[in-house]
Design a protein around this motif. Structure first.
Motif, PDB file in Angstrom:
ATOM      1  N   ARG A 292      29.329  -0.361   5.507  1.00 27.11           N
ATOM      2  CA  ARG A 292      29.832  -1.445   6.565  1.00 27.11           C
ATOM      3  C   ARG A 292      28.766  -2.609   6.434  1.00 27.11           C
ATOM      4  O   ARG A 292      29.239  -3.741   6.291  1.00 27.11           O
ATOM      5  CB  ARG A 292      30.247  -1.041   7.936  1.00 27.11           C
ATOM      6  N   PHE A 293      27.531  -2.391   6.485  1.00 23.95           N
ATOM      7  CA  PHE A 293      26.373  -3.441   6.296  1.00 23.95           C
ATOM      8  C   PHE A 293      26.665  -4.208   4.785  1.00 23.95           C
ATOM      9  O   PHE A 293      26.708  -5.439   4.958  1.00 23.95           O
ATOM     10  CB  PHE A 293      25.053  -2.745   6.464  1.00 23.95           C
ATOM     11  N   SER A 294      27.103  -3.455   3.843  1.00 23.06           N
ATOM     12  CA  SER A 294      27.121  -3.882   2.580  1.00 23.06           C
ATOM     13  C   SER A 294      28.385  -4.990   2.647  1.00 23.06           C
ATOM     14  O   SER A 294      28.265  -6.151   1.786  1.00 23.06           O
ATOM     15  CB  SER A 294      27.178  -3.032   1.655  1.00 23.06           C
ATOM     16  N   GLY A 301      23.485 -14.807  11.778  1.00 17.72           N
ATOM     17  CA  GLY A 301      23.832 -14.172  13.235  1.00 17.72           C
ATOM     18  C   GLY A 301      24.107 -12.878  13.061  1.00 17.72           C
ATOM     19  O   GLY A 301      23.804 -12.031  13.777  1.00 17.72           O
ATOM     20  N   LEU A 302      25.231 -12.509  12.647  1.00 16.12           N
ATOM     21  CA  LEU A 302      25.881 -11.348  12.337  1.00 16.12           C
ATOM     22  C   LEU A 302      25.083 -10.283  11.789  1.00 16.12           C
ATOM     23  O   LEU A 302      24.916  -9.287  12.324  1.00 16.12           O
ATOM     24  CB  LEU A 302      27.301 -11.488  11.684  1.00 16.12           C
ATOM     25  N   LEU A 303      24.421 -10.656  10.652  1.00 15.96           N
ATOM     26  CA  LEU A 303      23.559  -9.946   9.985  1.00 15.96           C
ATOM     27  C   LEU A 303      22.513  -9.432  10.904  1.00 15.96           C
ATOM     28  O   LEU A 303      22.113  -8.285  10.792  1.00 15.96           O
ATOM     29  CB  LEU A 303      23.082 -10.590   8.358  1.00 15.96           C
ATOM     30  N   LEU A 304      21.684 -10.378  11.588  1.00 16.61           N
ATOM     31  CA  LEU A 304      20.414 -10.236  12.405  1.00 16.61           C
ATOM     32  C   LEU A 304      20.888  -9.087  13.596  1.00 16.61           C
ATOM     33  O   LEU A 304      20.109  -8.436  13.795  1.00 16.61           O
ATOM     34  CB  LEU A 304      20.003 -11.466  12.991  1.00 16.61           C
ATOM     35  N   ARG A 305      22.165  -9.578  14.110  1.00 12.00           N
ATOM     36  CA  ARG A 305      22.392  -8.747  15.274  1.00 12.00           C
ATOM     37  C   ARG A 305      22.696  -7.014  14.763  1.00 12.00           C
ATOM     38  O   ARG A 305      22.079  -6.433  15.580  1.00 12.00           O
ATOM     39  CB  ARG A 305      23.717  -9.149  15.674  1.00 12.00           C
ATOM     40  N   ARG A 306      23.499  -7.269  13.604  1.00 10.22           N
ATOM     41  CA  ARG A 306      23.567  -5.692  13.307  1.00 10.22           C
ATOM     42  C   ARG A 306      22.398  -5.063  13.034  1.00 10.22           C
ATOM     43  O   ARG A 306      22.164  -3.945  12.989  1.00 10.22           O
ATOM     44  CB  ARG A 306      24.864  -5.602  12.117  1.00 10.22           C
ATOM     45  N   PHE A 307      21.495  -5.777  12.111  1.00  9.53           N
ATOM     46  CA  PHE A 307      20.273  -5.002  11.640  1.00  9.53           C
ATOM     47  C   PHE A 307      19.348  -4.665  12.765  1.00  9.53           C
ATOM     48  O   PHE A 307      18.648  -3.839  12.954  1.00  9.53           O
ATOM     49  CB  PHE A 307      19.393  -6.133  10.965  1.00  9.53           C
ATOM     50  N   LEU A 308      19.254  -5.543  13.895  1.00  8.50           N
ATOM     51  CA  LEU A 308      18.500  -5.050  15.104  1.00  8.50           C
ATOM     52  C   LEU A 308      18.996  -3.940  15.799  1.00  8.50           C
ATOM     53  O   LEU A 308      18.304  -3.220  16.249  1.00  8.50           O
ATOM     54  CB  LEU A 308      18.125  -6.292  16.017  1.00  8.50           C
ATOM     55  N   GLN A 309      20.209  -3.981  15.725  1.00  8.25           N
ATOM     56  CA  GLN A 309      21.111  -2.880  16.409  1.00  8.25           C
ATOM     57  C   GLN A 309      20.786  -1.444  15.608  1.00  8.25           C
ATOM     58  O   GLN A 309      20.411  -0.393  16.361  1.00  8.25           O
ATOM     59  CB  GLN A 309      22.530  -3.183  16.516  1.00  8.25           C
ATOM     60  N   ILE A 310      20.841  -1.558  14.463  1.00  7.84           N
ATOM     61  CA  ILE A 310      20.589  -0.255  13.602  1.00  7.84           C
ATOM     62  C   ILE A 310      19.152   0.047  13.833  1.00  7.84           C
ATOM     63  O   ILE A 310      18.821   1.351  14.058  1.00  7.84           O
ATOM     64  CB  ILE A 310      20.957  -0.451  12.172  1.00  7.84           C
ATOM     65  N   GLN A 311      18.273  -0.689  13.629  1.00  4.43           N
ATOM     66  CA  GLN A 311      16.779  -0.449  13.999  1.00  4.43           C
ATOM     67  C   GLN A 311      16.447   0.256  15.157  1.00  4.43           C
ATOM     68  O   GLN A 311      15.470   1.051  15.455  1.00  4.43           O
ATOM     69  CB  GLN A 311      15.944  -1.693  13.479  1.00  4.43           C
ATOM     70  N   THR A 419       9.892  -6.410   7.866  1.00  2.00           N
ATOM     71  CA  THR A 419       9.513  -7.883   7.732  1.00  2.00           C
ATOM     72  C   THR A 419      10.271  -8.490   6.542  1.00  2.00           C
ATOM     73  O   THR A 419      10.855  -9.615   6.923  1.00  2.00           O
ATOM     74  CB  THR A 419       7.863  -8.028   7.480  1.00  2.00           C
ATOM     75  N   TYR A 420      10.450  -7.908   5.378  1.00  2.00           N
ATOM     76  CA  TYR A 420      11.066  -8.327   4.291  1.00  2.00           C
ATOM     77  C   TYR A 420      12.710  -8.668   4.872  1.00  2.00           C
ATOM     78  O   TYR A 420      13.264  -9.509   4.183  1.00  2.00           O
ATOM     79  CB  TYR A 420      10.994  -7.521   3.074  1.00  2.00           C
ATOM     80  N   SER A 421      13.142  -7.733   5.397  1.00  2.00           N
ATOM     81  CA  SER A 421      14.440  -7.684   5.718  1.00  2.00           C
ATOM     82  C   SER A 421      14.857  -8.886   6.690  1.00  2.00           C
ATOM     83  O   SER A 421      15.883  -9.664   6.308  1.00  2.00           O
ATOM     84  CB  SER A 421      15.075  -6.350   6.249  1.00  2.00           C
ATOM     85  N   ILE A 423      13.058 -11.825   6.787  1.00  2.00           N
ATOM     86  CA  ILE A 423      12.809 -13.053   6.153  1.00  2.00           C
ATOM     87  C   ILE A 423      13.756 -13.245   5.397  1.00  2.00           C
ATOM     88  O   ILE A 423      14.494 -14.451   5.352  1.00  2.00           O
ATOM     89  CB  ILE A 423      11.654 -12.714   5.091  1.00  2.00           C
ATOM     90  N   LYS A 424      14.705 -12.273   4.775  1.00  2.00           N
ATOM     91  CA  LYS A 424      15.927 -12.439   3.890  1.00  2.00           C
ATOM     92  C   LYS A 424      17.215 -13.021   4.784  1.00  2.00           C
ATOM     93  O   LYS A 424      17.883 -13.432   4.258  1.00  2.00           O
ATOM     94  CB  LYS A 424      16.220 -11.183   3.149  1.00  2.00           C
ATOM     95  N   ILE A 425      17.092 -12.308   5.831  1.00  4.07           N
ATOM     96  CA  ILE A 425      18.058 -12.358   6.968  1.00  4.07           C
ATOM     97  C   ILE A 425      18.276 -13.873   7.446  1.00  4.07           C
ATOM     98  O   ILE A 425      19.346 -14.826   7.230  1.00  4.07           O
ATOM     99  CB  ILE A 425      18.313 -11.523   8.031  1.00  4.07           C
ATOM    100  N   TYR A 426      16.964 -14.491   7.641  1.00  2.24           N
ATOM    101  CA  TYR A 426      16.773 -15.656   8.393  1.00  2.24           C
ATOM    102  C   TYR A 426      17.012 -16.844   7.281  1.00  2.24           C
ATOM    103  O   TYR A 426      17.119 -18.012   7.364  1.00  2.24           O
ATOM    104  CB  TYR A 426      15.348 -16.038   8.957  1.00  2.24           C
ATOM    105  N   ARG A 427      17.010 -16.301   5.889  1.00  2.00           N
ATOM    106  CA  ARG A 427      17.131 -17.264   4.668  1.00  2.00           C
ATOM    107  C   ARG A 427      18.609 -17.507   4.287  1.00  2.00           C
ATOM    108  O   ARG A 427      19.033 -18.501   3.893  1.00  2.00           O
ATOM    109  CB  ARG A 427      16.535 -16.917   3.318  1.00  2.00           C
ATOM    110  N   VAL A 428      19.467 -16.663   5.055  1.00  2.00           N
ATOM    111  CA  VAL A 428      20.916 -16.670   4.765  1.00  2.00           C
ATOM    112  C   VAL A 428      21.477 -18.020   5.410  1.00  2.00           C
ATOM    113  O   VAL A 428      20.971 -18.345   6.610  1.00  2.00           O
ATOM    114  CB  VAL A 428      21.472 -15.474   5.210  1.00  2.00           C
TER     115      VAL A 428
END
Length: 430
Positions: A292-294, A301-311, A419-421, A423-428
């Motif tokens: 689903r993340f893929s 915003g969506l990617l960051l929100r889902r990433f933080l929820q998962i973590q 950290t890498y994740s 950085i990549k999300i903020y560059r989207v």
């Protein structure tokens, strides 16, 4: 009550929540059953094999993991990333799958050539006879090839979230493993017999997986040169880290096998078996969350929100597991038998490692599923540096020492991948 439930389930605001509850419940219940069967199988092997024989079994399974990582090299990640773009097209998804399978076969041969001599040396170093070492290696080869095919065959139904057949297939395979083990291990308590009993049912499982995936991917399609090129481009970035992972993911076993004792290998192997109880988290993650993340749109915003929820969910779950292992450490060790009593501290340390490893592996899977690959010239030196520091300042000849060192390594891995994740999300864009 039924009418209220039906009204809520038909409401767009709640239908998605009900869908998630249903999916997680189905996946979770199946994985609990699978882990119970696997635990029974593992405990049976631990109790039936003498510590010296179980040490050889542990070495073989450690090398099996190494062989699998080398043979994959990022291929399955590339197939998942490409498949996420064409998951609704049976023909295109079939081309992606066929290309991945073709690459996987070629990588598997190279992996065998590298790993078998290492395994032979370690087995002989720990007093295995030439006959026993040969039998262990021969029993490992079919298990290795079947496991490799199985991971790719699951990708198509995972992308379509057709979870129930996958769960049923896994449950039946584990039941077959337990049955085969019970028919053989009492009469032939040897490491190679336990390895064969664990690997042979995968042949039936793979035949079934191909049937499950065929409605979603046309397996008669030829490999595509351009897709192969794209997957290999990702492999070139992931393979160096994969090679390092071969060493770092089982660093405790490697160090004990070189500097420690055969009994130390058996103790670590038994503790690893206990920590595998929570591996259902990784399986559920790869089945439910990762696809689903893929598939998410490139929305920052969506990617960051889902990433933080998962973590956040993974951290809370990890804390609960570690606390439970601390409270019930004596009861946990009773399951392993008298050869492994007194390892209360080591049980807690191993569970901390297992939870950190789940968070690190899940984070790694999240960003690679988006086609992102961390530069190996950054990740590998950081990881090697942390390992060297641990070897210098800690007693790596003892079980407790290598476990503490592994905790340090996993903490650094989690911090680096997170950290890498971010950085990549903020560059989207967006």
């Amino acid at each position: 009550m039924r009418r209220v439930f039906n009204q809520l389930s038909e409401n767009p605001k709640y239908s998605k929540a009900f869908e998630w509850v249903k999916l997680v419940t189905m996946t979770g219940s199946a994985q609990i059953l699978i882990q119970v069967i696997s635990l029974v199988s593992g405990i049976l092997v631990i109790r039936m094999l003498q510590p010296e024989e179980y040490a050889l079994y542990t070495l073989a399974n450690t090398l099996l993991g190494t062989m699998s990582i080398l043979a994959d090299g990022g291929i399955s990640t590339g197939v998942m990333a490409h498949g996420g773009k064409v998951w609704q097209d049976r023909k295109e998804l079939g081309i992606v799958m066929a290309t991945g399978m073709d690459l996987r076969r070629k990588f598997a041969v190279g992996s065998l050539l590298v790993s078998v001599p290492i395994l032979l040396y370690l087995l002989m170093h720990h007093n295995a006879s030439w006959l026993m070492a040969t039998l262990i290696i021969l029993s490992l080869i079919p298990t290795f090839f079947m496991a490799l095919s199985g991971t790719l065959l699951q990708i198509a139904p995972k992308l379509r979230q057709d979870i129930a057949p996958l769960q049923k297939n896994q449950v039946l395979m584990n039941i077959m493993r337990l049955a085969l083990l019970m028919l053989t291990i009492f009469v032939f308590p040897w490491a190679f017999v336990a390895i064969l009993a664990g690997g042979l049912p995968q042949i039936w499982g793979n035949i079934n997986l191909r049937k499950i995936s065929s409605p979603y991917a046309d397996w008669h399609q030829p490999p595509d040169p351009q897709i192969r090129k794209d997957i290999l481009k990702l492999v070139k970035r992931l393979l160096p880290m994969g090679i390092y992972t071969c060493l770092s993911s089982q660093i405790t076993i490697w160090l004990i096998s070189i500097f420690g004792t055969t009994r130390g290998i058996a103790q670590l192997g038994a503790l690893d078996r206990l920590s595998m109880v929570i591996s259902f988290i990784t399986i559920m993650f790869g089945t439910v969350i990762l696809p689903r993340f893929s598939r998410l749109a490139n929305d920052r915003g969506l990617l960051l929100r889902r990433f933080l929820q998962i973590q956040g969910g993974l951290v809370v779950l990890g804390i609960f597991i570690v606390l439970a292992s601390w409270i019930f450490s004596s009861q946990i060790l009773m399951v392993l038998g008298p050869n492994y009593m007194g390892l209360n501290r080591e049980v807690v340390l191993k569970m901390i490692i297992a939870c950190l490893a789940i968070i690190a592996a899940s984070t790694f899977s999240l960003f690679t599923s988006r086609g992102w690959a961390i530069n190996p010239f950054i990740s590998i030196p950081v990881s090697i540096g942390s390992t060297i520091l641990g070897i210098i300042f800690l007693d790596v000849s003892s079980v407790g020492g290598v476990l503490v060192m592994n905790i340090m390594i996993e903490v650094i891995q989690v911090a680096m991948y997170t950290t890498y994740s971010l950085i990549k999300i903020y560059r989207v864009n967006g």
